[in-house]
Design a protein around this motif. Structure first.
Motif, PDB file in Angstrom:
ATOM      1  N   ALA A  79       0.806  -1.216   0.000  1.00 29.02           N
ATOM      2  CA  ALA A  79       0.000   0.000   0.000  1.00 29.02           C
ATOM      3  C   ALA A  79       0.839   1.265   0.000  1.00 29.02           C
ATOM      4  O   ALA A  79       0.351   2.321  -0.348  1.00 29.02           O
ATOM      5  CB  ALA A  79      -0.910  -0.001   1.217  1.00 29.02           C
ATOM      6  N   LYS A  80       2.102   1.178   0.357  1.00 31.34           N
ATOM      7  CA  LYS A  80       2.924   2.372   0.523  1.00 31.34           C
ATOM      8  C   LYS A  80       3.823   2.642  -0.694  1.00 31.34           C
ATOM      9  O   LYS A  80       4.873   3.217  -0.584  1.00 31.34           O
ATOM     10  CB  LYS A  80       3.773   2.248   1.782  1.00 31.34           C
ATOM     11  CG  LYS A  80       2.940   2.189   3.036  1.00 31.34           C
ATOM     12  CD  LYS A  80       3.808   2.165   4.242  1.00 31.34           C
ATOM     13  CE  LYS A  80       2.956   2.136   5.501  1.00 31.34           C
ATOM     14  NZ  LYS A  80       3.744   2.151   6.698  1.00 31.34           N
ATOM     15  N   ARG A  81       3.438   2.242  -1.863  1.00 37.08           N
ATOM     16  CA  ARG A  81       4.257   2.442  -3.047  1.00 37.08           C
ATOM     17  C   ARG A  81       4.357   3.897  -3.462  1.00 37.08           C
ATOM     18  O   ARG A  81       5.288   4.276  -4.140  1.00 37.08           O
ATOM     19  CB  ARG A  81       3.701   1.637  -4.214  1.00 37.08           C
ATOM     20  CG  ARG A  81       3.976   0.184  -4.086  1.00 37.08           C
ATOM     21  CD  ARG A  81       3.569  -0.532  -5.322  1.00 37.08           C
ATOM     22  NE  ARG A  81       3.832  -1.950  -5.155  1.00 37.08           N
ATOM     23  CZ  ARG A  81       3.504  -2.856  -6.018  1.00 37.08           C
ATOM     24  NH1 ARG A  81       2.896  -2.536  -7.128  1.00 37.08           N
ATOM     25  NH2 ARG A  81       3.780  -4.109  -5.801  1.00 37.08           N
ATOM     26  N   GLU A  87      11.531  -1.022   6.344  1.00 38.65           N
ATOM     27  CA  GLU A  87      10.089  -0.771   6.268  1.00 38.65           C
ATOM     28  C   GLU A  87       9.453  -1.582   5.156  1.00 38.65           C
ATOM     29  O   GLU A  87       8.358  -2.131   5.321  1.00 38.65           O
ATOM     30  CB  GLU A  87       9.827   0.718   6.049  1.00 38.65           C
ATOM     31  CG  GLU A  87      10.198   1.581   7.232  1.00 38.65           C
ATOM     32  CD  GLU A  87      10.151   3.073   6.901  1.00 38.65           C
ATOM     33  OE1 GLU A  87      10.082   3.427   5.710  1.00 38.65           O
ATOM     34  OE2 GLU A  87      10.189   3.870   7.851  1.00 38.65           O
ATOM     35  N   VAL A  88      10.119  -1.679   4.018  1.00 38.43           N
ATOM     36  CA  VAL A  88       9.592  -2.448   2.892  1.00 38.43           C
ATOM     37  C   VAL A  88       9.471  -3.916   3.271  1.00 38.43           C
ATOM     38  O   VAL A  88       8.450  -4.560   2.996  1.00 38.43           O
ATOM     39  CB  VAL A  88      10.498  -2.283   1.649  1.00 38.43           C
ATOM     40  CG1 VAL A  88      10.082  -3.246   0.543  1.00 38.43           C
ATOM     41  CG2 VAL A  88      10.453  -0.849   1.144  1.00 38.43           C
ATOM     42  N   PHE A  97       6.135  -6.225   3.632  1.00 40.34           N
ATOM     43  CA  PHE A  97       6.014  -7.465   2.872  1.00 40.34           C
ATOM     44  C   PHE A  97       5.646  -8.630   3.784  1.00 40.34           C
ATOM     45  O   PHE A  97       4.772  -9.432   3.462  1.00 40.34           O
ATOM     46  CB  PHE A  97       7.327  -7.754   2.134  1.00 40.34           C
ATOM     47  CG  PHE A  97       7.286  -9.005   1.313  1.00 40.34           C
ATOM     48  CD1 PHE A  97       6.655  -9.017   0.084  1.00 40.34           C
ATOM     49  CD2 PHE A  97       7.876 -10.172   1.777  1.00 40.34           C
ATOM     50  CE1 PHE A  97       6.608 -10.175  -0.669  1.00 40.34           C
ATOM     51  CE2 PHE A  97       7.840 -11.326   1.037  1.00 40.34           C
ATOM     52  CZ  PHE A  97       7.211 -11.340  -0.203  1.00 40.34           C
ATOM     53  N   VAL A  98       6.324  -8.720   4.928  1.00 42.72           N
ATOM     54  CA  VAL A  98       6.052  -9.806   5.881  1.00 42.72           C
ATOM     55  C   VAL A  98       4.624  -9.719   6.405  1.00 42.72           C
ATOM     56  O   VAL A  98       3.911 -10.719   6.451  1.00 42.72           O
ATOM     57  CB  VAL A  98       7.077  -9.779   7.044  1.00 42.72           C
ATOM     58  CG1 VAL A  98       6.644 -10.693   8.183  1.00 42.72           C
ATOM     59  CG2 VAL A  98       8.450 -10.180   6.543  1.00 42.72           C
ATOM     60  N   ASP A 111       2.005  -8.087   5.025  1.00 41.07           N
ATOM     61  CA  ASP A 111       1.035  -8.243   3.937  1.00 41.07           C
ATOM     62  C   ASP A 111       0.842  -9.689   3.533  1.00 41.07           C
ATOM     63  O   ASP A 111      -0.242 -10.094   3.120  1.00 41.07           O
ATOM     64  CB  ASP A 111       1.459  -7.431   2.703  1.00 41.07           C
ATOM     65  CG  ASP A 111       1.345  -5.934   2.920  1.00 41.07           C
ATOM     66  OD1 ASP A 111       0.741  -5.518   3.941  1.00 41.07           O
ATOM     67  OD2 ASP A 111       1.885  -5.172   2.087  1.00 41.07           O
ATOM     68  N   ASN A 112       1.890 -10.497   3.649  1.00 40.74           N
ATOM     69  CA  ASN A 112       1.835 -11.891   3.218  1.00 40.74           C
ATOM     70  C   ASN A 112       1.741 -12.889   4.369  1.00 40.74           C
ATOM     71  O   ASN A 112       1.896 -14.096   4.159  1.00 40.74           O
ATOM     72  CB  ASN A 112       3.059 -12.210   2.353  1.00 40.74           C
ATOM     73  CG  ASN A 112       3.035 -11.439   1.061  1.00 40.74           C
ATOM     74  OD1 ASN A 112       2.136 -11.607   0.255  1.00 40.74           O
ATOM     75  ND2 ASN A 112       4.001 -10.556   0.876  1.00 40.74           N
ATOM     76  N   ASN A 113       1.490 -12.403   5.577  1.00 39.03           N
ATOM     77  CA  ASN A 113       1.323 -13.256   6.764  1.00 39.03           C
ATOM     78  C   ASN A 113       2.479 -14.248   6.928  1.00 39.03           C
ATOM     79  O   ASN A 113       2.272 -15.442   7.084  1.00 39.03           O
ATOM     80  CB  ASN A 113      -0.013 -14.001   6.714  1.00 39.03           C
ATOM     81  CG  ASN A 113      -1.186 -13.065   6.760  1.00 39.03           C
ATOM     82  OD1 ASN A 113      -1.141 -12.046   7.445  1.00 39.03           O
ATOM     83  ND2 ASN A 113      -2.226 -13.375   6.013  1.00 39.03           N
ATOM     84  N   LEU A 114       3.690 -13.745   6.905  1.00 41.03           N
ATOM     85  CA  LEU A 114       4.874 -14.595   7.004  1.00 41.03           C
ATOM     86  C   LEU A 114       5.492 -14.623   8.391  1.00 41.03           C
ATOM     87  O   LEU A 114       6.463 -15.346   8.622  1.00 41.03           O
ATOM     88  CB  LEU A 114       5.930 -14.117   6.002  1.00 41.03           C
ATOM     89  CG  LEU A 114       5.521 -14.138   4.536  1.00 41.03           C
ATOM     90  CD1 LEU A 114       6.608 -13.530   3.683  1.00 41.03           C
ATOM     91  CD2 LEU A 114       5.218 -15.549   4.088  1.00 41.03           C
ATOM     92  N   GLN A 115       4.956 -13.869   9.337  1.00 41.34           N
ATOM     93  CA  GLN A 115       5.587 -13.739  10.649  1.00 41.34           C
ATOM     94  C   GLN A 115       5.660 -15.062  11.405  1.00 41.34           C
ATOM     95  O   GLN A 115       6.662 -15.357  12.052  1.00 41.34           O
ATOM     96  CB  GLN A 115       4.881 -12.684  11.490  1.00 41.34           C
ATOM     97  CG  GLN A 115       5.650 -12.269  12.722  1.00 41.34           C
ATOM     98  CD  GLN A 115       7.030 -11.703  12.388  1.00 41.34           C
ATOM     99  OE1 GLN A 115       7.159 -10.834  11.541  1.00 41.34           O
ATOM    100  NE2 GLN A 115       8.052 -12.212  13.044  1.00 41.34           N
TER     101      GLN A 115
END
Length: 98
Positions: free
Chosen positions: A2-4, A13-14, A18-19, A21-25
């Motif tokens: 969303a922050k493009r 921050e990017v 990404f983490v 937005d893609n539920n990678l935590q």
């Protein structure tokens, strides 16, 4: 992402965006828990470690030595504190030694 529209955004921050937005935590937490066990406990204990799994807030450690398992069970809270300190956040709340 969303922050493009922002021109200047740090790499940190990017990656955080990404983490999240893609539920990678959760996956990153599992890997971190396994790696921190090896770095904090050292090669002598890692030699007797068969398997390490992290699920929710519990670290499951499978050991080949019953004597070592008994010895480590006395210092579970100190181990948890050391692991969390190395990770940099309170991730592990319980350890199950098998």
């Amino acid at each position: 992402m969303a922050k493009r529209h922002q021109e200047h955004q740090s790499l940190e921050e990017v990656l955080k965006d990404f983490v999240s937005d893609n539920n990678l935590q959760k996956g990153l937490d599992k890997v971190a828990a396994q790696q921190v066990w090896e770095s904090v406990m050292g090669p002598a204990i890692v030699k007797y470690t068969n398997n390490i799994k992290f699920n929710r807030d519990t670290l499951y450690v499978e050991l080949t030595s019953s004597v070592l398992r008994e010895e480590l069970s006395y210092g579970k809270q100190k181990i948890i504190d050391n692991l969390n300190e190395e990770i940099g956040k309170t991730l592990i709340k319980k350890i199950v030694l098998r």
